[in-house]
Design a protein around this motif. Structure first.
Motif, short mmCIF file in Angstrom:
data_model
loop_
_atom_site.label_atom_id
_atom_site.label_comp_id
_atom_site.label_asym_id
_atom_site.label_seq_id
_atom_site.Cartn_x
_atom_site.Cartn_y
_atom_site.Cartn_z
N GLU A 57 -1.49 2.72 -2.76
CA GLU A 57 -1.32 2.51 -1.33
C GLU A 57 -1.15 1.02 -1.06
OE1 GLU A 57 -1.19 5.05 0.87
OE2 GLU A 57 -1.40 6.43 -0.82
N ALA A 58 -0.63 0.70 0.13
CA ALA A 58 -0.48 -0.71 0.51
C ALA A 58 -1.85 -1.36 0.64
CB ALA A 58 0.28 -0.82 1.83
N ASP A 59 -1.93 -2.64 0.31
CA ASP A 59 -3.18 -3.37 0.39
C ASP A 59 -3.69 -3.38 1.84
OD1 ASP A 59 -2.86 -3.86 -2.29
OD2 ASP A 59 -2.05 -5.88 -2.01
N TRP A 60 -4.96 -3.05 1.99
CA TRP A 60 -5.54 -2.99 3.33
C TRP A 60 -5.93 -4.39 3.81
CZ3 TRP A 60 -9.93 -4.09 6.09
CH2 TRP A 60 -10.08 -3.42 7.30
N PRO A 61 -5.75 -4.74 5.12
CA PRO A 61 -5.18 -3.86 6.15
C PRO A 61 -3.68 -4.04 6.34
CG PRO A 61 -6.21 -5.76 7.18
CD PRO A 61 -6.42 -5.93 5.69
N PHE A 62 -3.14 -5.24 6.10
CA PHE A 62 -1.72 -5.50 6.35
C PHE A 62 -1.10 -6.21 5.17
CE2 PHE A 62 -3.82 -5.71 10.57
CZ PHE A 62 -3.24 -4.57 11.12
N GLY A 63 -1.48 -5.79 3.96
CA GLY A 63 -1.02 -6.48 2.76
C GLY A 63 0.23 -5.88 2.16
N TYR A 64 0.46 -6.22 0.90
CA TYR A 64 1.66 -5.81 0.19
C TYR A 64 1.62 -4.31 -0.13
CZ TYR A 64 2.85 -10.71 -0.67
OH TYR A 64 3.19 -12.03 -0.53
N SER A 65 2.79 -3.69 -0.13
CA SER A 65 2.96 -2.39 -0.77
C SER A 65 3.54 -2.62 -2.16
CB SER A 65 3.88 -1.48 0.05
OG SER A 65 5.17 -2.05 0.18
N HIS A 66 3.40 -1.64 -3.04
CA HIS A 66 3.73 -1.85 -4.44
C HIS A 66 4.74 -0.79 -4.89
CE1 HIS A 66 0.31 -4.54 -4.31
NE2 HIS A 66 -0.39 -3.54 -3.79
N ALA A 67 5.80 -1.26 -5.54
CA ALA A 67 6.88 -0.37 -5.95
C ALA A 67 7.12 -0.48 -7.45
CB ALA A 67 8.16 -0.70 -5.20
N LYS A 68 7.58 0.62 -8.02
CA LYS A 68 8.03 0.65 -9.41
C LYS A 68 9.45 1.19 -9.41
CE LYS A 68 7.07 2.58 -13.99
NZ LYS A 68 6.19 3.47 -14.79
N VAL A 69 10.33 0.52 -10.15
CA VAL A 69 11.74 0.91 -10.22
C VAL A 69 12.10 1.19 -11.67
CG1 VAL A 69 14.11 0.29 -9.66
CG2 VAL A 69 12.23 -0.55 -8.22
N ILE A 85 6.15 -5.66 -1.88
CA ILE A 85 6.89 -5.78 -0.63
C ILE A 85 5.94 -6.17 0.49
CG2 ILE A 85 8.44 -4.63 0.98
CD1 ILE A 85 9.57 -4.79 -1.80
N ALA A 86 6.28 -7.23 1.22
CA ALA A 86 5.50 -7.66 2.39
C ALA A 86 6.12 -7.06 3.64
CB ALA A 86 5.46 -9.18 2.49
N ASP A 87 5.51 -5.98 4.14
CA ASP A 87 6.09 -5.25 5.27
C ASP A 87 5.00 -4.84 6.26
OD1 ASP A 87 8.09 -4.13 6.78
OD2 ASP A 87 8.17 -2.26 5.67
N ASP A 88 4.11 -5.78 6.59
CA ASP A 88 3.08 -5.57 7.60
C ASP A 88 2.19 -4.38 7.28
OD1 ASP A 88 1.79 -6.38 9.92
OD2 ASP A 88 2.94 -5.01 11.20
N GLY A 89 1.91 -4.17 6.00
CA GLY A 89 1.00 -3.11 5.60
C GLY A 89 1.60 -1.73 5.50
N ALA A 90 2.91 -1.60 5.73
CA ALA A 90 3.55 -0.29 5.63
C ALA A 90 3.70 0.13 4.18
CB ALA A 90 4.92 -0.33 6.31
N GLN A 91 3.75 1.45 3.96
CA GLN A 91 3.93 1.97 2.61
C GLN A 91 5.37 1.74 2.14
OE1 GLN A 91 1.34 3.02 0.92
NE2 GLN A 91 0.01 2.81 2.70
N PHE A 92 5.55 1.59 0.85
CA PHE A 92 6.90 1.45 0.29
C PHE A 92 7.69 2.72 0.58
CE2 PHE A 92 9.85 1.93 -3.36
CZ PHE A 92 10.65 0.83 -3.10
N ARG A 93 8.91 2.55 1.07
CA ARG A 93 9.74 3.67 1.50
C ARG A 93 11.21 3.30 1.35
NH1 ARG A 93 8.06 0.43 5.37
NH2 ARG A 93 9.28 0.09 7.28
N PRO A 94 12.14 4.27 1.52
CA PRO A 94 13.57 3.97 1.33
C PRO A 94 14.09 2.83 2.20
CG PRO A 94 13.22 6.33 1.30
CD PRO A 94 11.89 5.72 1.65
N ALA A 95 13.47 2.59 3.36
CA ALA A 95 13.93 1.49 4.22
C ALA A 95 13.69 0.13 3.59
CB ALA A 95 13.24 1.56 5.58
N ASN A 96 12.90 0.07 2.53
CA ASN A 96 12.58 -1.20 1.88
C ASN A 96 13.56 -1.58 0.78
OD1 ASN A 96 9.23 -0.24 2.30
ND2 ASN A 96 10.11 -2.02 3.29
#
Length: 420
Positions: A57-69, A85-96
């Motif tokens: 999960e993304a780092d709480w509360p507004f940290g990085y989300s983590h992706a594997k490619v 990914i630094a995206d205001d605490g959002a989970q990694f998703r296709p928009a990233n």
């Protein structure tokens, strides 16, 4: 007996500790280790694929989300890597992320609301550097990207490629992503056909990346009525009918409807550095671009901003238009006395509001509206969104200024304040 009791207690404690450990490990797994596939992209030929996975999960509360490619050639893994990914605490998703499949590899762009876009290049053969494209491969890329199939010349230098295709000269970088300036140069060539020689066209451009990093978005700066010698009197403005027909199809939001059915519209035809530039069109039939005529190619006298209003009092020839600037915190007022063919900026007398320290200033800076009553033209000027002046004599209300003209707009005088 007591010994057995303590053994039982110890067993219970061990069991509880074991349960807590299991729950802790499960929580850690969900938060940090669990891998969930969020998307899979395939190249047009179906040979290569890119699998995008969320790690924990993304780092709480507004940290990085983590992706594997994972990049695959069929079932074979070409490369695997991780990205934060630094995206205001959002989970990694296709928009990233976005993907572009090139001839020798894949270009992945990672995006987040709190970070600049970052490109990662992965080569299908596992190499770590790119030696460049052949002329044939460049032609193939341009054909797919812009439907350009006639490449006349390709020159190479230390910075990339100088290319001429379909008569358009432009540049491209030497990276695998092959960023190029074809849209910019093609737009310049097209506008040379629309705008006459006397019109100055700026060479400045706002450039942002589009949905695909290879497709840059160029916002041109094109002042519409500045003759090259800057002498409007001796070099009258010439605008082609094609340009008017094109402008008449643009969207607009600031207009004035005359009683006879005509509509005057301030149409934005250019934008630069956050400001719009306008022409004034008359739609003889409201909503019909074919009925449009050019009234004024530069009603705000080369000043940019956002049009606020345009209105004409009872005589139909005297009119007023307002333009906001500085992010909408200030405004300018313009007046016409010939039905919109020319405008002049209006400077109003200051009401000279006195501060507690004795200094005088004018808090009224934003034109709001103009109207006519019994032969008198009135203007309402507000403080704008940032004003903080309050009149104690009006119950400490935030106020607007009312100006009046008793000579059909020739001069104005401050007459009163009103509660906003």
């Amino acid at each position: 007996m007591i010994k057995n009791f303590f053994k039982a207690v110890l067993a219970v404690i061990c069991a509880l500790a074991g349960i807590l450990l299991i729950f802790g490990l499960l929580f850690k797994y969900e938060m940090s280790w669990k891998i969930t596939t969020v998307g899979t992209e395939k190249d047009p030929d179906g040979r290569y694929s890119a699998v995008f996975q969320k790690v924990g999960e993304a780092d709480w509360p507004f940290g990085y989300s983590h992706a594997k490619v994972i990049i695959k050639d069929g079932d074979r893994i070409v490369e695997s890597f991780r990205e934060d990914i630094a995206d205001d605490g959002a989970q990694f998703r296709p928009a990233n992320y976005s993907v572009e499949w090139m001839k020798y590899g894949i270009v992945i762009t990672f995006m987040g609301s709190e970070q600049p876009n970052r490109e990662v290049e992965v080569f299908y053969d596992g190499e770590s550097s790119f030696t460049g494209y052949t002329d044939e491969e460049i032609a193939e890329i341009l054909g797919k990207r812009y439907s350009v199939y006639r490449v006349e010349e390709v020159k190479r230098d230390n910075d990339g490629y100088a290319i001429t295709a379909d008569g358009i000269s432009f540049r491209a970088d030497k990276s695998l992503a092959f960023h190029d300036s074809y849209p910019q140069e093609a737009f310049k060539a097209a506008t040379e056909e629309v705008f006459p020689e006397k019109i100055t066209r700026s060479v400045d451009w706002e450039v942002t990346e589009g949905e695909n990093p290879s497709k840059l978005v160029y916002m041109p700066v094109i002042p519409m009525n500045k003759p090259r010698n800057n002498d409007i009197e001796s070099s009258p403005l010439e605008v082609t009918e094609d340009a008017i027909r094109q402008w008449a199809t643009y969207d607009y939001s600031v207009y004035y409807d005359f009683p006879d059915g005509r509509e005057f519209a301030l149409v934005p035809v250019d934008r630069a550095l956050g400001s719009s530039f306008y022409v004034l069109l008359c739609y003889n039939t409201k909503g019909n671009p074919e009925s449009a005529e050019l009234v004024n190619a530069d009603p705000f006298n080369q000043q940019g901003g956002e049009a606020k209003f345009i209105t004409f009092p009872d005589d139909g020839t005297t009119g007023f238009a307002a333009l906001t600037y500085s992010g909408g915190s200030e405004g300018l007022l313009f007046e016409t006395r010939d039905g919109g063919k020319s405008f002049i900026e209006v400077t109003l007398p200051s009401p000279e509001i006195e501060l507690s320290n004795g200094e005088k200033y004018n808090p009224f800076i934003m034109p709001e509206e103009a109207w006519e009553e019994d032969g008198v033209i009135y203007l309402k000027i507000s403080q704008g969104p940032d004003g903080d002046y309050h009149n104690k004599e009006l119950d400490d209300a935030r106020t607007v200024a009312i100006y009046a003209s008793f000579d059909k707009g020739e001069t104005f005088e401050f007459v009163r304040e009103e509660a906003e």
